[in-house]
Scaffold this motif. Sequence first.
Motif, PDB file in Angstrom:
ATOM      1  N   SER A  37       0.753  -1.305  -0.136  1.00  0.00           N
ATOM      2  CA  SER A  37       0.102   0.013  -0.176  1.00  0.00           C
ATOM      3  C   SER A  37       0.895   1.360   0.137  1.00  0.00           C
ATOM      4  CB  SER A  37      -0.847   0.026   1.247  1.00  0.00           C
ATOM      5  OG  SER A  37      -0.102  -0.019   2.351  1.00  0.00           O
ATOM      6  N   GLY A  38       2.123   1.085   0.664  1.00  0.00           N
ATOM      7  CA  GLY A  38       2.904   2.420   0.503  1.00  0.00           C
ATOM      8  C   GLY A  38       2.947   3.061   1.923  1.00  0.00           C
ATOM      9  N   ALA A  39       2.048   2.479   2.802  1.00  0.00           N
ATOM     10  CA  ALA A  39       1.672   3.088   4.043  1.00  0.00           C
ATOM     11  C   ALA A  39       2.966   3.019   4.879  1.00  0.00           C
ATOM     12  CB  ALA A  39       0.594   2.422   4.760  1.00  0.00           C
ATOM     13  N   ILE A  40       3.286   4.296   5.582  1.00  0.00           N
ATOM     14  CA  ILE A  40       4.128   4.354   6.697  1.00  0.00           C
ATOM     15  C   ILE A  40       3.874   4.349   8.025  1.00  0.00           C
ATOM     16  CG2 ILE A  40       6.344   5.825   7.183  1.00  0.00           C
ATOM     17  CD1 ILE A  40       6.439   6.629   4.381  1.00  0.00           C
ATOM     18  N   ALA A  41       4.381   3.731   9.094  1.00  0.00           N
ATOM     19  CA  ALA A  41       3.991   4.026  10.505  1.00  0.00           C
ATOM     20  C   ALA A  41       5.161   3.979  11.244  1.00  0.00           C
ATOM     21  CB  ALA A  41       3.021   2.681  10.918  1.00  0.00           C
ATOM     22  N   PRO A  42       5.350   4.738  12.353  1.00  0.00           N
ATOM     23  CA  PRO A  42       6.480   5.034  13.126  1.00  0.00           C
ATOM     24  C   PRO A  42       6.553   3.831  14.120  1.00  0.00           C
ATOM     25  CG  PRO A  42       4.475   6.305  13.942  1.00  0.00           C
ATOM     26  CD  PRO A  42       4.132   5.756  12.800  1.00  0.00           C
ATOM     27  N   ILE A  43       7.928   3.477  14.349  1.00  0.00           N
ATOM     28  CA  ILE A  43       8.300   2.636  15.263  1.00  0.00           C
ATOM     29  C   ILE A  43       9.121   3.054  16.395  1.00  0.00           C
ATOM     30  CG2 ILE A  43      10.010   0.694  15.662  1.00  0.00           C
ATOM     31  CD1 ILE A  43       9.603  -0.351  12.837  1.00  0.00           C
ATOM     32  N   PRO A 309       5.764  17.464  -9.225  1.00  0.00           N
ATOM     33  CA  PRO A 309       5.870  18.252  -7.830  1.00  0.00           C
ATOM     34  C   PRO A 309       6.267  17.246  -6.863  1.00  0.00           C
ATOM     35  CG  PRO A 309       4.196  19.170  -9.235  1.00  0.00           C
ATOM     36  CD  PRO A 309       4.528  17.830  -9.830  1.00  0.00           C
ATOM     37  N   SER A 310       7.351  17.655  -6.161  1.00  0.00           N
ATOM     38  CA  SER A 310       7.840  16.706  -5.314  1.00  0.00           C
ATOM     39  C   SER A 310       6.916  16.630  -3.829  1.00  0.00           C
ATOM     40  CB  SER A 310       9.343  16.942  -4.700  1.00  0.00           C
ATOM     41  OG  SER A 310       9.324  18.323  -4.200  1.00  0.00           O
ATOM     42  N   VAL A 311       6.011  17.482  -3.785  1.00  0.00           N
ATOM     43  CA  VAL A 311       5.389  17.682  -2.487  1.00  0.00           C
ATOM     44  C   VAL A 311       5.976  18.110  -1.295  1.00  0.00           C
ATOM     45  CG1 VAL A 311       3.350  16.736  -1.124  1.00  0.00           C
ATOM     46  CG2 VAL A 311       3.558  16.331  -3.639  1.00  0.00           C
ATOM     47  N   GLY A 312       7.058  17.412  -1.010  1.00  0.00           N
ATOM     48  CA  GLY A 312       7.913  17.491   0.030  1.00  0.00           C
ATOM     49  C   GLY A 312       8.921  18.827  -0.626  1.00  0.00           C
ATOM     50  N   LYS A 313       9.075  19.928   0.520  1.00  0.00           N
ATOM     51  CA  LYS A 313       9.603  21.072   0.041  1.00  0.00           C
ATOM     52  C   LYS A 313      11.019  20.787   0.113  1.00  0.00           C
ATOM     53  CE  LYS A 313       9.649  25.991   0.686  1.00  0.00           C
ATOM     54  NZ  LYS A 313       9.057  27.014   1.713  1.00  0.00           N
ATOM     55  N   PHE A 314      11.850  21.184  -0.924  1.00  0.00           N
ATOM     56  CA  PHE A 314      13.526  21.246  -1.210  1.00  0.00           C
ATOM     57  C   PHE A 314      13.924  19.777  -0.852  1.00  0.00           C
ATOM     58  CE2 PHE A 314      17.775  22.414  -0.324  1.00  0.00           C
ATOM     59  CZ  PHE A 314      17.793  23.582  -1.196  1.00  0.00           C
ATOM     60  N   PRO A 315      13.396  18.705  -1.870  1.00  0.00           N
ATOM     61  CA  PRO A 315      13.871  17.462  -1.709  1.00  0.00           C
ATOM     62  C   PRO A 315      15.103  16.934  -1.783  1.00  0.00           C
ATOM     63  CG  PRO A 315      13.164  17.793  -3.774  1.00  0.00           C
ATOM     64  CD  PRO A 315      12.830  18.954  -3.397  1.00  0.00           C
ATOM     65  N   GLU A 355       1.304  11.100   3.406  1.00  0.00           N
ATOM     66  CA  GLU A 355       2.672  12.053   3.754  1.00  0.00           C
ATOM     67  C   GLU A 355       2.891  11.911   5.292  1.00  0.00           C
ATOM     68  OE1 GLU A 355       1.387  15.870   2.574  1.00  0.00           O
ATOM     69  OE2 GLU A 355       0.926  15.403   0.675  1.00  0.00           O
ATOM     70  N   VAL A 356       4.037  11.979   5.662  1.00  0.00           N
ATOM     71  CA  VAL A 356       4.381  11.604   7.064  1.00  0.00           C
ATOM     72  C   VAL A 356       5.329  12.667   7.603  1.00  0.00           C
ATOM     73  CG1 VAL A 356       5.387   9.910   8.865  1.00  0.00           C
ATOM     74  CG2 VAL A 356       4.112   8.893   6.885  1.00  0.00           C
ATOM     75  N   GLU A 357       4.947  13.186   8.764  1.00  0.00           N
ATOM     76  CA  GLU A 357       5.859  14.141   9.262  1.00  0.00           C
ATOM     77  C   GLU A 357       7.065  13.717  10.117  1.00  0.00           C
ATOM     78  OE1 GLU A 357       3.624  16.973  11.966  1.00  0.00           O
ATOM     79  OE2 GLU A 357       2.361  17.709  10.334  1.00  0.00           O
ATOM     80  N   THR A 358       8.107  14.253   9.778  1.00  0.00           N
ATOM     81  CA  THR A 358       9.450  13.977  10.670  1.00  0.00           C
ATOM     82  C   THR A 358      10.351  15.059  10.334  1.00  0.00           C
ATOM     83  OG1 THR A 358      11.168  12.094  10.820  1.00  0.00           O
ATOM     84  CG2 THR A 358      10.525  12.769   8.613  1.00  0.00           C
ATOM     85  N   GLY A 359      11.163  15.449  11.371  1.00  0.00           N
ATOM     86  CA  GLY A 359      11.913  16.691  11.421  1.00  0.00           C
ATOM     87  C   GLY A 359      13.154  16.745  10.476  1.00  0.00           C
ATOM     88  N   THR A 360      13.122  17.677   9.802  1.00  0.00           N
ATOM     89  CA  THR A 360      14.125  18.110   8.584  1.00  0.00           C
ATOM     90  C   THR A 360      14.872  16.597   7.923  1.00  0.00           C
ATOM     91  OG1 THR A 360      14.915  19.832  10.114  1.00  0.00           O
ATOM     92  CG2 THR A 360      16.173  19.367   8.313  1.00  0.00           C
ATOM     93  N   PRO A 361      13.984  15.827   7.367  1.00  0.00           N
ATOM     94  CA  PRO A 361      14.597  14.704   6.614  1.00  0.00           C
ATOM     95  C   PRO A 361      15.755  14.934   5.766  1.00  0.00           C
ATOM     96  CG  PRO A 361      12.266  15.136   5.739  1.00  0.00           C
ATOM     97  CD  PRO A 361      12.973  16.284   6.788  1.00  0.00           C
TER      98      PRO A 361
END
Length: 370
Positions: A37-43, A309-315, A355-361
Amino acid sequence: MSGQRTYLYVGGATRPTPYYPTNNAKGISVFTFDETSGAIAPIGLIEGIDNPTWLSVDAKHKALHVTSEVVGWNEGTASAYAIDPATGNLHYINKQATLGSITAHNSRDRTGNFLLVANYSLMPETELPNKAIAILPIREDGGLKPTVSDATHSGTGPDPERQERPHPHCVKTTPDNRYVLVSDLGLDLLVIYRFDSQTGALSRAGAASLPPAAGPRHFVFHPRGHFVFVANEMGSSVSSFAFEAEQAKLTALATISTLPDSAGTESFCSEIAISGDGSYLYVANRGHDSIAIFSIDSEGGLTLEHNVPSVGKFPRHFAIDPSGNFLVVAGQNNDKLVVFAINHDNGELTPIGIEVETGTPTCVAFFRAE
């Protein structure tokens, strides 16, 4: 596949750094990734590491190798973590100095016995140890031994601000493991070294030039090993080369823009990747905030098909998952991972709404446990 689990590891900027506008990462973030599915979940989150901005998976030893680039350090570090295949969790093993500043990239040779690191280098060249690249043996547990060989670059490029000295940005062995290639942004060169896979020894074998002020950043080999494609950070372009292993020779084929004619914005290339069948090439544009999609012909020629468009800014980075069906973009400046589906018929990318939030990836890497 029964028992299969896929994990996603994300590095990021954890401390103030002049060229990162934020430093919202807390360490190395660990996620599960669903290849269906492309799903992402935090561990979880691994703290206790400075600026883990580049990481790569060592499938042979079930380990993660992480480089720390910290402004002001004469040497970066390469850290090793054991991966628990059952949970995806990481357990620290050890770390080693990399013999140069701003350690920007790492990879392994084709045997999996050596870690190669590239030091971008921001310290004055008079400051030691000032090594461009270093080779570190990998222990049986995935940990790292001290460097066994290294090399130094010298010279400048035409841009006095960005090319005032050598800036190695990517290091990989050739598919036959006989050579090491290094892209040097500061010198507009792909540097070739002979590589001894028994000892890790290096000896310079030649170099190939990129267009002036292109600023080669990352590169990738075609699956069949006879072409090399280079993402040029400063030139917002991609260059193709034919590679002749017997002569250790790179022959320039073409350089074309990664941006549409209507781009009208300052932009810098970052990551580059190729589809598993060698038909399509992907290059990220930071500033234009897009992924360029190229088709590849039988002669190594490239055609820019589309910019998505990458959606993620500054990929700053992206990676294709082990199934080859998804591409995950790290949006450095909006703290976001974005998942795209890959169309194998035409190479197109479509955001699937995950879309998953994570700091300055700044880097993402997959590990499939079976």
